[in-house]
Design a protein around this motif. Sequence first.
Motif: not given
Length: 227
Positions: A2-3, A6-7, A133, A135-136, A167-168, A171
């Motif tokens: 799911e994570n 999202y990214w 993170c 991804e961010y 979200r970052s 996490q």
Amino acid sequence: MENAIYWESQEALLKEILEQYRLIGSKVREGITRSVEGARDVGINNVICECSNGKVGRPSSCAKCFRRRVVEELCEKGFNASLCTSKWNHTSKMPGGRHEYIQVIASTQGRKKKVPLLIELEFRDEFKLAKSCKEYSKLITLLPQVFIGKSEHLNAIVRLMCDAAKRSTAQQRIHLAPWRKRNFMQMKWSAYNSEKRLLHHNQITLTKLTQQLLFRPPPAAAALKVA
């Protein structure tokens, strides 16, 4: 799983927003970009900045003086450019603050109507987190270093990036600073913010400045209270 989804979706959406951003007003943006680079390349030797930062040397060494220099360059090139300051009060939900940016009133290709464009010279820095993170961090690299665009693109980016920042930090199980939350970020460019309560908006239109005036704080403009 799911994570990861999202990214991936956030990255795809940001790319779509930026594609639309680049297509609208591209010729005007090119002209403004040349003026920004021209201001960045200007070297003034042995000059002390007279603003509160008190730095010596190139105007780009001081963000405040650099913005003034950019406005001067834009005005010299015939743009209707102004230096704007947004101020908002402290509330129980967010701290008070102040943010300065540039606005240009321009006509985009194929339009007779004048369109306000916002210029943020250090756009990526507005979204950076002390710890994020990977991804961010990747989303940050996709953003333009200098934002020159319309309100709808700005607001779309702010919404997406603030959600991603939340979200970052979740996490990593760390606290999201109030100055990186959506309400606070939107107030920075409050001329484009639909929530204009508690706002004082000052706008100073600059004409050609001499080298001496470039490093002197502009005269205070009367505050315009927006309901």
